[in-house]
Motif scaffolding. Structure first.
Motif, PDB file in Angstrom:
ATOM      1  N   GLU A  15      15.822 -15.162   5.370  1.00 15.59           N
ATOM      2  CA  GLU A  15      14.977 -14.346   4.674  1.00 15.59           C
ATOM      3  C   GLU A  15      15.778 -13.588   3.887  1.00 15.59           C
ATOM      4  OE1 GLU A  15      12.297 -12.297   7.517  1.00 15.59           O
ATOM      5  OE2 GLU A  15      10.570 -13.603   6.622  1.00 15.59           O
ATOM      6  N   GLY A  16      15.495 -13.373   2.347  1.00 15.35           N
ATOM      7  CA  GLY A  16      16.493 -12.740   1.505  1.00 15.35           C
ATOM      8  C   GLY A  16      15.691 -11.421   1.084  1.00 15.35           C
ATOM      9  N   PHE A  17      14.283 -11.385   1.284  1.00 12.55           N
ATOM     10  CA  PHE A  17      13.525 -10.283   0.573  1.00 12.55           C
ATOM     11  C   PHE A  17      12.276  -9.955   1.828  1.00 12.55           C
ATOM     12  CE2 PHE A  17      14.518 -12.912  -2.908  1.00 12.55           C
ATOM     13  CZ  PHE A  17      15.047 -12.198  -3.778  1.00 12.55           C
ATOM     14  N   THR A  18      12.010  -8.592   1.893  1.00 17.02           N
ATOM     15  CA  THR A  18      10.636  -8.365   2.587  1.00 17.02           C
ATOM     16  C   THR A  18       9.907  -8.073   1.373  1.00 17.02           C
ATOM     17  OG1 THR A  18      11.478  -5.939   2.496  1.00 17.02           O
ATOM     18  CG2 THR A  18      11.757  -7.527   4.607  1.00 17.02           C
ATOM     19  N   LYS A  19       8.681  -8.275   1.780  1.00 25.40           N
ATOM     20  CA  LYS A  19       7.529  -8.259   0.742  1.00 25.40           C
ATOM     21  C   LYS A  19       6.526  -7.220   1.173  1.00 25.40           C
ATOM     22  CE  LYS A  19       4.259 -11.113  -1.973  1.00 25.40           C
ATOM     23  NZ  LYS A  19       3.494 -12.575  -2.042  1.00 25.40           N
ATOM     24  N   ASN A  20       6.153  -6.328   0.149  1.00 29.01           N
ATOM     25  CA  ASN A  20       4.947  -5.588   0.589  1.00 29.01           C
ATOM     26  C   ASN A  20       3.700  -6.142   0.192  1.00 29.01           C
ATOM     27  OD1 ASN A  20       2.775  -3.543   0.819  1.00 29.01           O
ATOM     28  ND2 ASN A  20       4.276  -2.083  -0.262  1.00 29.01           N
ATOM     29  N   ARG A  21       3.052  -6.834   1.132  1.00 29.11           N
ATOM     30  CA  ARG A  21       1.743  -7.656   0.775  1.00 29.11           C
ATOM     31  C   ARG A  21       0.695  -6.668   0.292  1.00 29.11           C
ATOM     32  NH1 ARG A  21       5.076 -10.491   4.065  1.00 29.11           N
ATOM     33  NH2 ARG A  21       5.488 -12.586   3.681  1.00 29.11           N
ATOM     34  N   TYR A  22       0.855  -5.287   0.468  1.00 25.60           N
ATOM     35  CA  TYR A  22      -0.317  -4.488   0.143  1.00 25.60           C
ATOM     36  C   TYR A  22      -0.166  -3.878  -1.076  1.00 25.60           C
ATOM     37  CZ  TYR A  22      -1.090  -5.416   5.079  1.00 25.60           C
ATOM     38  OH  TYR A  22      -1.370  -5.825   6.358  1.00 25.60           O
ATOM     39  N   ILE A  23       0.483  -4.235  -2.061  1.00 25.12           N
ATOM     40  CA  ILE A  23       0.966  -3.490  -3.095  1.00 25.12           C
ATOM     41  C   ILE A  23      -0.021  -3.948  -4.136  1.00 25.12           C
ATOM     42  CG2 ILE A  23       2.437  -5.017  -4.219  1.00 25.12           C
ATOM     43  CD1 ILE A  23       2.655  -1.108  -4.635  1.00 25.12           C
ATOM     44  N   GLY A  24      -0.499  -5.226  -4.068  1.00 26.64           N
ATOM     45  CA  GLY A  24      -1.668  -5.720  -4.946  1.00 26.64           C
ATOM     46  C   GLY A  24      -3.190  -5.315  -4.602  1.00 26.64           C
ATOM     47  N   ARG A  25      -3.125  -4.413  -3.565  1.00 30.38           N
ATOM     48  CA  ARG A  25      -4.565  -4.139  -3.157  1.00 30.38           C
ATOM     49  C   ARG A  25      -4.925  -2.782  -3.419  1.00 30.38           C
ATOM     50  NH1 ARG A  25      -5.483  -7.225   2.599  1.00 30.38           N
ATOM     51  NH2 ARG A  25      -4.904  -9.004   1.927  1.00 30.38           N
ATOM     52  N   THR A  26      -4.057  -2.037  -4.296  1.00 32.28           N
ATOM     53  CA  THR A  26      -4.411  -0.511  -4.761  1.00 32.28           C
ATOM     54  C   THR A  26      -4.631  -0.501  -6.028  1.00 32.28           C
ATOM     55  OG1 THR A  26      -3.535   1.613  -4.899  1.00 32.28           O
ATOM     56  CG2 THR A  26      -1.978  -0.294  -5.288  1.00 32.28           C
ATOM     57  N   PHE A  27      -5.669   0.415  -6.301  1.00 30.95           N
ATOM     58  CA  PHE A  27      -6.208   0.534  -7.686  1.00 30.95           C
ATOM     59  C   PHE A  27      -5.499   2.025  -8.136  1.00 30.95           C
ATOM     60  CE2 PHE A  27      -9.704  -1.825  -5.958  1.00 30.95           C
ATOM     61  CZ  PHE A  27      -9.986  -2.630  -7.070  1.00 30.95           C
ATOM     62  N   ILE A  28      -4.806   2.508  -7.439  1.00 33.44           N
ATOM     63  CA  ILE A  28      -3.882   3.772  -7.977  1.00 33.44           C
ATOM     64  C   ILE A  28      -2.585   3.277  -8.927  1.00 33.44           C
ATOM     65  CG2 ILE A  28      -2.556   5.744  -7.415  1.00 33.44           C
ATOM     66  CD1 ILE A  28      -5.513   5.804  -6.460  1.00 33.44           C
ATOM     67  N   GLN A  29      -2.646   3.754 -10.094  1.00 34.13           N
ATOM     68  CA  GLN A  29      -1.565   3.183 -10.942  1.00 34.13           C
ATOM     69  C   GLN A  29      -0.659   3.980 -10.811  1.00 34.13           C
ATOM     70  OE1 GLN A  29      -2.243   0.918 -13.233  1.00 34.13           O
ATOM     71  NE2 GLN A  29      -4.473   0.994 -12.317  1.00 34.13           N
ATOM     72  N   PRO A  30       0.877   3.516 -10.866  1.00 37.19           N
ATOM     73  CA  PRO A  30       2.256   3.821 -10.771  1.00 37.19           C
ATOM     74  C   PRO A  30       2.222   4.842 -11.713  1.00 37.19           C
ATOM     75  CG  PRO A  30       2.576   1.822 -11.226  1.00 37.19           C
ATOM     76  CD  PRO A  30       1.041   1.942 -11.044  1.00 37.19           C
ATOM     77  N   ASP A  31       3.068   5.910 -11.660  1.00 39.31           N
ATOM     78  CA  ASP A  31       3.311   6.581 -12.763  1.00 39.31           C
ATOM     79  C   ASP A  31       4.593   6.003 -13.293  1.00 39.31           C
ATOM     80  OD1 ASP A  31       5.710   7.284 -11.220  1.00 39.31           O
ATOM     81  OD2 ASP A  31       5.071   9.300 -10.215  1.00 39.31           O
TER      82      ASP A  31
END
Length: 500
Positions: free
Chosen positions: A335-351
């Protein structure tokens, strides 16, 4: 659905996942919920379920992921023994509630619900014909056009598909009448008062399969789904794929098959095997994970990296190809990366600051597996080119001495018009840049793609002789004739040619 995924994704998005079930005595809405949950990867914009109890039909749908749209409270009223479901990513029609599926309308033939995966290539002509005849449309989706066509369809020789609104023939007759006019990709699940139907276009462009479901001593139910992974999730057994041009009726009597339109030369979307489908699904008698490993092995044969220390995949769809690549060359896979599998589940927009962080919102490198090593990063495709570069940089930040990128499919150079959210030609990096230029843009030490011949050899390894594929996004040779307005979306001339 939200900007976060758009910032960190370089992939196509498939149109939808569809599901249907006939299971007397079972909680079909709840089963459909879990079937859609298994198909969530096929669409994250909206979800819906429609049911029938043999008398009346009911529906609930909304924007968001399956688990965001449904809860115990809104599932409870969905009572019946028949259900269809849908999870959507828009390809025609924007991301609005009015375009969410299934569509459910009342017709002179009774309730009609439709869930659709694909795109009609002659949708504009069909839509114009309907509007000219006074049929009102409430959405911009070609799936509503399909619904209205089915509602008004009459068997061949009886009258205009938009004229006579008297009951004529069976639902199989009306579906077949629709199929004579429709061109392009459609895998449909259809709900009526006393049956559900599974329908596949005559080219077999998009997937659709059948399974049977044990009903705890009450016999056997029948299920249709975009992928076999949904069958496994609900405890159903995969039986077979719906054949191109086939209409399958599922009701209390069991399963009945009818030919709705003569099959065309097969043209199954090759990107389902390369990227879209879940690895545990079976498509055309092959497990997707095994196909992707074979793609990786073929890539290793064509484009080895001498002296490489480790092979990593871009999670998650590229992992099988990376494993195959590593196995073929005897190089460790890690494994070269860890993946946040929940980032696609938020409706909050990043600043703005988080937006600039881009790919780091979803991936982080694993320095212990990378430090001082010559790394081969295997990806399944490079589409727009907006994530490969940041991923290469993340590997370097993790300590990689060299980063060599290998892609288990050819350069994507042409848009898709058969059910994939495909960028225009101008947005496809492979259409305007050479491999050398792309390598410079993404900052890799080397870059190589699997050849088209190599891809076809890997995919055909376990296929039956009659299998055929659409690889138009790589070759520009489309199996279905396209109306001129589609061509205007691309700056390059479109070719019409049979499937491979």
């Amino acid at each position: 659905m939200h900007d976060v995924d758009e910032q960190v994704s370089d992939k196509f998005s498939d149109a939808c996942g569809v599901f249907a079930i006939c299971a007397p005595g079972a909680d079909v809405a709840r089963i459909t919920f879990f079937g859609l949950y298994a198909l969530q990867h096929r669409g994250q914009e909206s979800a819906g379920i429609a049911v029938s109890d043999g008398q009346t039909a009911a529906i609930h749908k909304g924007m968001g992921l399956v688990a965001q749209v449904f809860d115990e409270q809104n599932l409870a009223p969905l009572q019946g023994h028949l259900a269809i479901g849908h999870t959507r990513y828009s390809t025609t029609g924007g991301s609005f509630l009015r375009n969410a599926q299934p569509y459910l309308i009342e017709t002179i033939h009774g309730p009609l619900g439709v869930a659709h995966n694909g795109n009609l290539t002659n949708a504009r002509t069909l839509r114009r014909d309907m509007l000219e005849r006074g049929v009102g449309l409430t959405s911009s989706s070609d799936s509503e056009v399909i619904t209205q066509l089915l509602a008004a369809a009459t068997p061949s020789g009886v009258g205009s598909p938009f004229g006579r609104l008297m009951p004529a023939g069976t639902w199989e007759d009306r579906i077949s009448a629709f199929m004579q006019r429709a061109e392009g990709a459609y895998s449909l699940t259809i709900l009526t008062r006393d049956a559900v139907f599974a329908v596949r276009d005559p080219w077999g462009l998009r997937p659709l399969c059948l399974g049977h479901l044990p009903l705890n001593g009450h016999g056997t139910g029948w299920v249709a789904a975009s992928e076999s992974c949904a069958l496994a999730t609900i405890g159903a057994e995969y039986v077979r794929d719906v054949e191109p041009g086939e209409i399958v009726r599922l009701d209390r009597e069991g399963m009945k098959s009818t030919l709705g339109r003569q099959p065309e030369p097969r043209a199954f979307c090759i990107f389902e095997l390369v990227y879209f489908a879940r690895p545990d699904s079976t498509l055309d008698n092959q497990t997707v994970h095994q196909v992707r490993q074979q793609l990786g092995r073929e890539l290793a044969r064509e484009a080895p990296v001498p002296g490489a220390d480790v092979v990593v995949g871009v999670p998650d769809s590229s992992t099988p190809a990376a494993i195959g690549y590593a196995q073929a060359l005897g190089i460790p896979f890690s494994e070269g990366f860890t993946k946040n599998r929940y980032i696609g589940r938020t409706f909050i927009q990043p600043d703005d600051r988080l937006r600039k962080a881009g790919i780091a919102l979803k991936y982080n490198p694993l320095p212990a597996n990378l430090r001082g090593k010559r790394v081969v990063m295997v990806d399944d495709s490079i589409v727009r080119g907006n994530t490969a570069g940041p991923l290469v940089q993340l590997l370097r930040q993790g300590g990689a001495a060299e980063v060599h990128v290998r892609v288990s499919s050819p350069p994507v150079q042409h848009p898709c018009f058969m059910g994939i959210d495909m960028a225009t030609t101008e947005q496809l990096i492979g259409a305007s840049k050479t491999v050398s230029e792309i390598r410079e843009i993404i900052g890799a030490d080397s870059l190589a793609y699997l050849s088209h011949d190599g891809m076809m050899a890997a995919i055909r390894a376990g296929q039956t002789p009659q299998a055929g594929f659409c690889s138009a996004c790589f070759t520009g040779k489309y199996p279905v004739r396209l109306e001129e307005w589609w061509a205007n979306r691309s700056s390059k001339k479109l070719a019409f040619e049979g499937a491979l």
